[in-house]
Design an enzyme around this catalytic site. Sequence first.
Site, short mmCIF file in Angstrom:
data_model
loop_
_atom_site.label_atom_id
_atom_site.label_comp_id
_atom_site.label_asym_id
_atom_site.label_seq_id
_atom_site.Cartn_x
_atom_site.Cartn_y
_atom_site.Cartn_z
CE LYS A 73 -4.31 -1.55 2.16
NZ LYS A 73 -5.27 -1.27 3.26
CG ASP A 109 -8.12 1.15 3.68
OD1 ASP A 109 -8.94 0.33 3.21
OD2 ASP A 109 -6.89 0.98 3.64
CB ALA A 134 0.50 4.09 14.83
CB ALA A 137 -6.62 0.27 9.44
#
Length: 289
Positions: A73, A109, A134, A137
């Site tokens: 990601k 998200d 942290a 998400a």
Amino acid sequence: MEARIDGHTQLFGLFGSPVGHSGSPVMYNYTFARLGINAAYLAFDVQIDQLPDVVQAVRTLNIGGFNVTMPCKTAIAQYLDELSPAAELIGACNTVVVKDGKLIGNNTDGVGFVHNLHENGVDIKGKKIVLLGAGGAATAIACQAALDGAAEVAIFNRKDEFYANAEKTVEKITAADLSCKVSVTDLADEEALKAAIAQTDILVNATKVGMAPLDGQSLIKKEYLRSDLVVADTVYNPKDTQMILDAKEAGCKAAVGGIGMLLWQGVAAFKLFTGKDMPHEEVFEKFFA
């Protein structure tokens, strides 16, 4: 699905590792068929070092778009042509759309989380949020909450490898001048956590605590919960984590599990891919209920 495959079928996909467990292919392919869209969605096991080749393949094969999951990601962002405001602030993408030859990164998200709250009667604008975690998400939620007008996001995380990520999130949101106060505190500081929850409107768990093998556990003591507090979790398996069960028992204003976030981030990605609305109620009943 095979009957729909022809020389004009548009390909979409999921990149990351592992992807064998993902429910995205069945959800997207069902929706493509349901709406009569000539497209197919496949999952591809991809590591970070393979991303340059993958992105080139996307350009060469004229793939319509793709989702990105861990561990790719964050790394994918450097190979894209543009980033949405949310993706740029978060520094990670989970949805990439190909438009006019350009690869445009988005992050749904946080959008999925906020929409899930809205579906449960909760508006984050002007609200104070205590956010546990942290990781990816948590970062998406913090940034989207700031973009959507939250008054304050207080991040709590143990001083592990993700703590520096939380500090960077604080720096980025502060630099963006979004009128959202943001801070990070060691989760081990129990007194600070208790005091923050006492003053907050929404409590969010964005850690893995609550899912196996940590199912049956919660980071929050029951006595910290109260009737005017909204409690939300990003964990969706089990549907009701221990924190959500505790919130229901405490009579909290709302106790929102993570399954809706999973659905709504997919709905947002589908809209980006196709410009069409996913029949979310039908999809929820078929794949998420």
